[in-house]
Write a protein that holds these residues in place. Structure first.
Motif, PDB file in Angstrom:
ATOM      1  N   VAL A 146       1.090  40.169  80.225  1.00 12.79           N
ATOM      2  CA  VAL A 146       1.530  38.810  80.534  1.00 12.79           C
ATOM      3  C   VAL A 146       0.532  38.163  81.497  1.00 12.79           C
ATOM      4  CG1 VAL A 146       3.004  39.439  82.496  1.00 12.79           C
ATOM      5  CG2 VAL A 146       3.556  37.413  81.174  1.00 12.79           C
ATOM      6  N   CYS A 147       0.403  36.868  81.396  1.00 10.62           N
ATOM      7  CA  CYS A 147      -0.405  36.096  82.341  1.00 10.62           C
ATOM      8  C   CYS A 147       0.565  35.146  83.048  1.00 10.62           C
ATOM      9  CB  CYS A 147      -1.493  35.311  81.622  1.00 10.62           C
ATOM     10  SG  CYS A 147      -2.694  36.325  80.761  1.00 10.62           S
ATOM     11  N   LYS A 148       0.798  35.413  84.336  1.00 17.28           N
ATOM     12  CA  LYS A 148       1.782  34.640  85.085  1.00 17.28           C
ATOM     13  C   LYS A 148       1.108  33.855  86.187  1.00 17.28           C
ATOM     14  CE  LYS A 148       4.727  37.623  86.623  1.00 17.28           C
ATOM     15  NZ  LYS A 148       5.882  38.424  87.015  1.00 17.28           N
ATOM     16  N   SER A 149       1.251  32.543  86.128  1.00 21.64           N
ATOM     17  CA  SER A 149       0.754  31.707  87.207  1.00 21.64           C
ATOM     18  C   SER A 149       1.420  30.344  87.129  1.00 21.64           C
ATOM     19  CB  SER A 149      -0.758  31.540  87.124  1.00 21.64           C
ATOM     20  OG  SER A 149      -1.204  30.696  88.155  1.00 21.64           O
ATOM     21  N   GLN A 150       1.788  29.827  88.272  1.00 23.53           N
ATOM     22  CA  GLN A 150       2.338  28.475  88.338  1.00 23.53           C
ATOM     23  C   GLN A 150       1.214  27.447  88.401  1.00 23.53           C
ATOM     24  OE1 GLN A 150       5.441  27.886  87.913  1.00 23.53           O
ATOM     25  NE2 GLN A 150       6.086  30.008  87.997  1.00 23.53           N
ATOM     26  N   ASP A 151       0.004  27.924  88.720  1.00 25.78           N
ATOM     27  CA  ASP A 151      -1.145  27.041  88.868  1.00 25.78           C
ATOM     28  C   ASP A 151      -1.722  26.704  87.492  1.00 25.78           C
ATOM     29  OD1 ASP A 151      -3.503  25.745  89.490  1.00 25.78           O
ATOM     30  OD2 ASP A 151      -4.148  27.234  90.970  1.00 25.78           O
ATOM     31  N   GLU A 152      -1.690  25.433  87.145  1.00 21.54           N
ATOM     32  CA  GLU A 152      -2.184  24.978  85.844  1.00 21.54           C
ATOM     33  C   GLU A 152      -3.677  25.260  85.678  1.00 21.54           C
ATOM     34  OE1 GLU A 152      -1.784  23.541  82.081  1.00 21.54           O
ATOM     35  OE2 GLU A 152      -0.180  23.877  83.516  1.00 21.54           O
ATOM     36  N   ILE A 195      -5.404  27.842  86.828  1.00 24.01           N
ATOM     37  CA  ILE A 195      -5.579  29.254  86.474  1.00 24.01           C
ATOM     38  C   ILE A 195      -5.171  29.490  85.029  1.00 24.01           C
ATOM     39  CG2 ILE A 195      -4.750  31.601  86.918  1.00 24.01           C
ATOM     40  CD1 ILE A 195      -4.714  30.889  89.894  1.00 24.01           C
ATOM     41  N   ARG A 196      -4.076  28.882  84.587  1.00 23.74           N
ATOM     42  CA  ARG A 196      -3.649  29.053  83.190  1.00 23.74           C
ATOM     43  C   ARG A 196      -4.698  28.529  82.220  1.00 23.74           C
ATOM     44  NH1 ARG A 196       2.403  27.135  82.642  1.00 23.74           N
ATOM     45  NH2 ARG A 196       1.754  25.693  84.251  1.00 23.74           N
ATOM     46  N   LYS A 197      -5.293  27.386  82.538  1.00 25.18           N
ATOM     47  CA  LYS A 197      -6.340  26.824  81.675  1.00 25.18           C
ATOM     48  C   LYS A 197      -7.577  27.714  81.676  1.00 25.18           C
ATOM     49  CE  LYS A 197      -4.981  21.999  81.876  1.00 25.18           C
ATOM     50  NZ  LYS A 197      -5.338  20.649  82.316  1.00 25.18           N
ATOM     51  N   LYS A 198      -7.899  28.291  82.836  1.00 22.82           N
ATOM     52  CA  LYS A 198      -9.049  29.183  82.937  1.00 22.82           C
ATOM     53  C   LYS A 198      -8.854  30.428  82.067  1.00 22.82           C
ATOM     54  CE  LYS A 198     -10.825  29.813  86.997  1.00 22.82           C
ATOM     55  NZ  LYS A 198     -11.086  30.282  88.371  1.00 22.82           N
ATOM     56  N   LEU A 199      -7.656  31.001  82.096  1.00 27.57           N
ATOM     57  CA  LEU A 199      -7.362  32.183  81.282  1.00 27.57           C
ATOM     58  C   LEU A 199      -7.481  31.869  79.794  1.00 27.57           C
ATOM     59  CD1 LEU A 199      -4.332  33.648  83.255  1.00 27.57           C
ATOM     60  CD2 LEU A 199      -6.654  34.559  83.153  1.00 27.57           C
ATOM     61  N   ILE A 200      -6.990  30.716  79.386  1.00 27.94           N
ATOM     62  CA  ILE A 200      -7.103  30.305  77.986  1.00 27.94           C
ATOM     63  C   ILE A 200      -8.574  30.132  77.610  1.00 27.94           C
ATOM     64  CG2 ILE A 200      -6.626  28.422  76.359  1.00 27.94           C
ATOM     65  CD1 ILE A 200      -3.930  28.059  77.916  1.00 27.94           C
ATOM     66  N   ALA A 201      -9.354  29.485  78.483  1.00 28.08           N
ATOM     67  CA  ALA A 201     -10.769  29.264  78.208  1.00 28.08           C
ATOM     68  C   ALA A 201     -11.548  30.576  78.123  1.00 28.08           C
ATOM     69  CB  ALA A 201     -11.377  28.365  79.280  1.00 28.08           C
ATOM     70  N   LEU A 202     -11.160  31.566  78.921  1.00 27.44           N
ATOM     71  CA  LEU A 202     -11.829  32.862  78.906  1.00 27.44           C
ATOM     72  C   LEU A 202     -11.385  33.727  77.730  1.00 27.44           C
ATOM     73  CD1 LEU A 202     -11.666  33.771  82.713  1.00 27.44           C
ATOM     74  CD2 LEU A 202     -13.688  33.061  81.422  1.00 27.44           C
ATOM     75  N   ALA A 243      -7.571  35.207  92.662  1.00 21.91           N
ATOM     76  CA  ALA A 243      -6.350  34.510  92.258  1.00 21.91           C
ATOM     77  C   ALA A 243      -6.119  34.636  90.754  1.00 21.91           C
ATOM     78  CB  ALA A 243      -6.422  33.039  92.660  1.00 21.91           C
ATOM     79  N   THR A 244      -7.185  34.582  89.979  1.00 23.54           N
ATOM     80  CA  THR A 244      -7.074  34.738  88.535  1.00 23.54           C
ATOM     81  C   THR A 244      -6.674  36.164  88.193  1.00 23.54           C
ATOM     82  OG1 THR A 244      -8.750  33.024  88.210  1.00 23.54           O
ATOM     83  CG2 THR A 244      -8.297  34.476  86.346  1.00 23.54           C
ATOM     84  N   ALA A 245      -7.289  37.147  88.859  1.00 22.47           N
ATOM     85  CA  ALA A 245      -6.958  38.552  88.613  1.00 22.47           C
ATOM     86  C   ALA A 245      -5.511  38.840  88.966  1.00 22.47           C
ATOM     87  CB  ALA A 245      -7.883  39.456  89.415  1.00 22.47           C
ATOM     88  N   ARG A 246      -5.013  38.197  90.001  1.00 19.77           N
ATOM     89  CA  ARG A 246      -3.633  38.389  90.440  1.00 19.77           C
ATOM     90  C   ARG A 246      -2.635  37.883  89.395  1.00 19.77           C
ATOM     91  NH1 ARG A 246      -4.213  35.635  95.265  1.00 19.77           N
ATOM     92  NH2 ARG A 246      -5.565  37.313  95.973  1.00 19.77           N
ATOM     93  N   ALA A 247      -3.041  36.922  88.569  1.00 17.28           N
ATOM     94  CA  ALA A 247      -2.158  36.331  87.569  1.00 17.28           C
ATOM     95  C   ALA A 247      -2.094  37.146  86.281  1.00 17.28           C
ATOM     96  CB  ALA A 247      -2.630  34.915  87.243  1.00 17.28           C
ATOM     97  N   ILE A 248      -2.998  38.125  86.123  1.00 15.22           N
ATOM     98  CA  ILE A 248      -3.064  38.921  84.898  1.00 15.22           C
ATOM     99  C   ILE A 248      -2.366  40.252  85.128  1.00 15.22           C
ATOM    100  CG2 ILE A 248      -4.594  40.023  83.223  1.00 15.22           C
ATOM    101  CD1 ILE A 248      -6.773  38.004  84.149  1.00 15.22           C
TER     102      ILE A 248
END
Length: 83
Positions: free
Chosen positions: A25-31, A33-40, A71-76
């Protein structure tokens, strides 16, 4: 008296270099970070391994090395695989 246990899942931030996992799961309230995960291209089911933890976090996802911030690693969240 105590039974042994193993960690089967955790945040990517807690893995050590050489550890591998599958994104659960990828959990983040920060939009951002969510966009970054999708882009990656990091989404549920992606295989990830940690290559380096310091000075920056370097991971390998889908045979591509990526540098990500804490912060990105924490969301994964990953299911840890045996080496």
């Amino acid at each position: 008296m105590f039974t042994s246990f193993t960690v089967t899942g955790c945040s990517l931030e807690l893995l050590k270099p050489g550890d591998k996992g599958i994104v659960t799961v990828c959990k983040s309230q920060d939009e951002t970070i969510r966009k970054k995960l999708i882009a990656l291209g990091i989404r549920t089911g992606t295989n990830i391994s940690v290559e380096q933890h310091f000075p920056s976090l370097v991971i390998k996802a889908a045979n591509i090395s990526l540098t990500i911030d804490r912060a990105t690693a924490r969301a994964i969240y990953v299911r840890v695989l045996e080496n």
